[in-house]
Motif scaffolding. Structure first.
Motif, short mmCIF file in Angstrom:
data_model
loop_
_atom_site.label_atom_id
_atom_site.label_comp_id
_atom_site.label_asym_id
_atom_site.label_seq_id
_atom_site.Cartn_x
_atom_site.Cartn_y
_atom_site.Cartn_z
N HIS A 88 0.82 -1.22 0.00
CA HIS A 88 0.00 0.00 0.00
C HIS A 88 0.85 1.28 0.00
CE1 HIS A 88 -3.45 2.46 0.32
NE2 HIS A 88 -3.36 2.71 1.60
N VAL A 89 0.67 2.09 -1.04
CA VAL A 89 1.47 3.31 -1.22
C VAL A 89 1.41 4.20 0.02
CG1 VAL A 89 1.67 5.44 -2.57
CG2 VAL A 89 1.20 3.27 -3.74
N ASP A 90 0.21 4.44 0.55
CA ASP A 90 0.09 5.36 1.69
C ASP A 90 0.88 4.86 2.90
OD1 ASP A 90 -1.50 7.18 0.30
OD2 ASP A 90 -3.36 6.17 0.85
N GLU A 138 3.36 0.58 -11.32
CA GLU A 138 3.82 1.80 -10.64
C GLU A 138 5.33 2.00 -10.75
OE1 GLU A 138 1.86 2.72 -6.94
OE2 GLU A 138 0.17 1.43 -7.44
N ASN A 190 -3.83 -1.40 -11.47
CA ASN A 190 -4.62 -1.52 -10.24
C ASN A 190 -5.67 -2.62 -10.34
OD1 ASN A 190 -3.52 1.30 -10.23
ND2 ASN A 190 -4.60 1.36 -8.27
N GLU A 199 -8.04 -0.75 2.72
CA GLU A 199 -7.17 0.43 2.74
C GLU A 199 -7.06 0.98 1.31
OE1 GLU A 199 -3.35 -1.19 3.90
OE2 GLU A 199 -3.32 -2.53 2.17
N LYS A 200 -7.40 0.14 0.32
CA LYS A 200 -7.30 0.52 -1.09
C LYS A 200 -8.59 1.25 -1.49
CE LYS A 200 -3.31 -1.54 -1.35
NZ LYS A 200 -3.13 -2.95 -1.34
N LEU A 201 -8.49 2.07 -2.55
CA LEU A 201 -9.57 3.01 -2.87
C LEU A 201 -10.97 2.36 -2.93
CD1 LEU A 201 -10.46 5.89 -3.78
CD2 LEU A 201 -10.19 5.07 -6.13
N LEU A 204 -12.34 0.79 0.34
CA LEU A 204 -12.43 1.86 1.37
C LEU A 204 -13.67 2.72 1.13
CD1 LEU A 204 -10.50 3.50 3.61
CD2 LEU A 204 -10.61 5.16 1.77
N ILE A 217 -11.53 11.78 -1.42
CA ILE A 217 -10.85 11.75 -2.72
C ILE A 217 -9.64 12.68 -2.62
CG2 ILE A 217 -11.05 12.32 -5.18
CD1 ILE A 217 -13.96 11.64 -5.09
N TYR A 218 -8.46 12.11 -2.95
CA TYR A 218 -7.23 12.90 -2.82
C TYR A 218 -7.15 13.95 -3.93
CZ TYR A 218 -5.56 8.92 0.07
OH TYR A 218 -5.41 7.92 1.01
N ARG A 225 -6.35 5.83 -12.96
CA ARG A 225 -5.82 4.47 -12.81
C ARG A 225 -6.48 3.58 -13.85
NH1 ARG A 225 -2.79 7.19 -10.51
NH2 ARG A 225 -1.95 7.04 -8.40
N TRP A 227 -8.01 0.10 -14.33
CA TRP A 227 -8.50 -0.92 -13.40
C TRP A 227 -8.67 -2.29 -14.06
CZ3 TRP A 227 -8.42 0.10 -8.36
CH2 TRP A 227 -8.37 1.44 -7.99
N ASN A 260 -10.19 8.99 -10.46
CA ASN A 260 -10.64 8.55 -9.13
C ASN A 260 -12.05 9.08 -8.83
OD1 ASN A 260 -8.25 7.21 -8.70
ND2 ASN A 260 -7.27 8.95 -7.67
N ARG A 293 -2.21 13.17 -1.85
CA ARG A 293 -1.12 12.26 -1.46
C ARG A 293 0.21 12.88 -1.90
NH1 ARG A 293 -1.44 6.41 -4.23
NH2 ARG A 293 -2.57 5.79 -2.37
N TYR A 300 -1.81 6.27 -14.71
CA TYR A 300 -1.25 4.97 -15.11
C TYR A 300 -2.14 4.42 -16.22
CZ TYR A 300 0.65 4.85 -10.24
OH TYR A 300 1.26 5.11 -9.05
P1 TYD Z 1 -4.88 2.94 -4.08
O1 TYD Z 1 -6.08 2.05 -4.04
O2 TYD Z 1 -4.15 3.22 -2.81
O3 TYD Z 1 -3.89 2.33 -5.18
P2 TYD Z 1 -2.54 2.97 -5.83
O4 TYD Z 1 -2.06 4.08 -5.00
O5 TYD Z 1 -1.62 1.79 -5.79
O6 TYD Z 1 -2.91 3.38 -7.22
O7 TYD Z 1 -5.31 4.33 -4.70
C1 TYD Z 1 -5.92 4.41 -6.00
C2 TYD Z 1 -6.07 5.88 -6.32
O8 TYD Z 1 -7.06 6.42 -5.44
C3 TYD Z 1 -4.82 6.71 -6.13
O9 TYD Z 1 -4.76 7.70 -7.14
C4 TYD Z 1 -5.02 7.36 -4.77
C5 TYD Z 1 -6.53 7.52 -4.69
N1 TYD Z 1 -7.13 7.44 -3.35
C6 TYD Z 1 -8.06 8.41 -2.96
O10 TYD Z 1 -8.36 9.36 -3.71
N2 TYD Z 1 -8.63 8.28 -1.74
C7 TYD Z 1 -8.32 7.25 -0.87
O11 TYD Z 1 -8.87 7.21 0.27
C8 TYD Z 1 -7.39 6.26 -1.31
C9 TYD Z 1 -7.02 5.10 -0.40
C10 TYD Z 1 -6.83 6.39 -2.56
#
Ligand code: TYD
Ligand code: NAD
Length: 352
Positions: A88-90, A138, A190, A199-201, A204, A217-218, A225, A227, A260, A293, A300
């Protein structure tokens, strides 16, 4: 030819458990699953294999050379598919050292021990043997608005996670070039589907929504991504172990590029339809744009034509139906995810 015995590492995780189920339930291989049972592991994802003659679970760490030697000697596998990783990247932003340890040191130890084992095999078994390293897109870093990652794209990782996976890829290719060890690498986009740790988008967002919590949403949600449903990935993994040319890399991806924001809106609309507990304004009213983030890769996208043309692989699931079936699975399998959010991880922000 006899059914091969495969040592799978990380088989209690999301993709590894899908691979174990696929291989055993389709009688494709005898599977030995080596897993350290970190927070990301879940043996209940493998309960359908309980009692199967072709499935063996071994708790252990890929960094433990003696344990790896013991298993190679005990089961005499015809190959290795190495998935064990911190993924997990985070979490890698919050603390990189376990990523360095498992993803880099662990991979080098597994390569070393497997090489020594392979050297002692008879000719027939040695020719069949393959060490398949399961990696990620990645490693290539971030794309702009145009273009796709090919197998020739230069490595340019951004996060501690992707840098550690890139290092593992380089080590594996060095073992091929230096020792002639039969390595193959796949780099996948992804994944989503049942049994993914929340923990993944995608999981979660689903579980936060069901609990009427904010959907983070970051940044501005424009990051893209590509998928792929996990079941399409595991079919590719098996084809690659079984048929690919050694010393080669193969990209795996489904051509399902989404921002996203689009992904989150899609989950919300499927939940609006499938549940009768949406908040006023629908689930999308829970969306919240949050601080980005650090080092967030913007896009990707995978060119999987090498895998398609050489091995005849094709993704079967499209994103719309795949998301719908995944949401339905989480709705029907609270007993799988409830213990995780109660005891292990309840959705707090990581990686700031
Ligand atoms: P993630 O599922 O952590 O996979 P990766 O970082 O390996 O691609 O995240 C997918 C995308 O979603 C990534 O651009 C980060 C974003 N993200 C959010 O916007 N909110 C979140 O709560 C999370 C966990 C990820
Ligand atoms: P995951 O985090 O769900 O599972 C990882 C598994 O590895 C867990 O069962 C964990 O207990 C085990 N593990 C961790 N450290 C270990 C160690 N030192 N020794 C033995 N076992 C250990 O990961 P995932 O999403 O299933 O990913 C599997 C592999 O696929 C990883 O190598 C990842 O980099 C790669 N990958 C994942 C994705 C994705 O979208 N999830 C995409 C492309 C590639």
């Amino acid at each position: 030819m006899d059914k091969p015995t495969i040592l799978i590492t990380g088989g209690a995780g999301f993709i590894g458990s899908a691979l174990c189920r696929y291989l055993v339930q389709n009688s494709l291989a005898r599977v030995v699953n080596l897993d350290a049972l970190t927070y990301a592991a879940n043996l209940s994802s493998l309960s359908v294999l309980d009692g199967c003659d072709d499935y063996f679970f071994e708790e252990g760490n890929v960094c433990d050379a003696e344990k790896v030697d013991e298993l190679l000697e005990k089961y005499k596998p015809d190959g290795v598919i190495h998935l064990a990783a911190e993924s997990h990247v985070d979490r890698s932003i919050s603390g990189a050292q376990t990523f360095v340890q498992t993803n880099i040191v662990g991979t080098s130890i597994l390569l070393d021990r497997s090489l020594e084992y392979w050297k002692k095999l008879d000719e027939e078994k040695s020719e069949r043997f393959k060490f398949h390293l399961v990696s990620t897109d990645e490693v290539y870093g971030s794309l702009g608005a145009e273009g796709l990652f090919s197998e020739e794209t230069a490595y340019d990782p951004s996060s501690p996670y992707s840098a550690s996976k890139a290092a593992a890829d380089h080590l594996a290719m060095a073992w091929y070039r230096t020792y002639g060890f039969p390595v193959v690498i796949s780099n996948c986009s992804n994944n989503y589907g049942p049994y993914q740790f929340p923990e993944k988008l995608i999981p979660l967002i689903m579980l936060n929504a069901l609990h009427h919590k904010k959907l983070p949403i970051y940044g501005d949600g424009s990051n893209v991504r590509d998928w792929l449903h996990v079941d399409d990935h595991v079919k590719a993994l098996w084809m690659i172990w079984d048929e690919a040319r050694i010393g080669e890399k193969y990209n795996v991806g489904g051509g399902n590029e989404r921002t996203n924001h689009e992904v989150v809106l899609k989950i919300c609309s499927v939940l609006d339809e499938l549940t009768d507990s949406a908040p006023e304004g629908g689930y999308k009213s829970l969306i919240e744009f949050v601080i980005d983030r650090p080092g967030h890769d913007s896009r990707y996208a995978i060119d999987a034509s090498k895998l398609e043309f050489e091995l005849g692989w094709e993704a079967e699931e499209n994103f719309e139906s795949g998301i719908r079936s995944t949401v339905s699975w989480y709705l029907a399998n609270e007993s799988w995810w409830k213990p995780i959010i109660e005891d292990k991880y309840s959705g707090e922000r990581l990686g700031l």
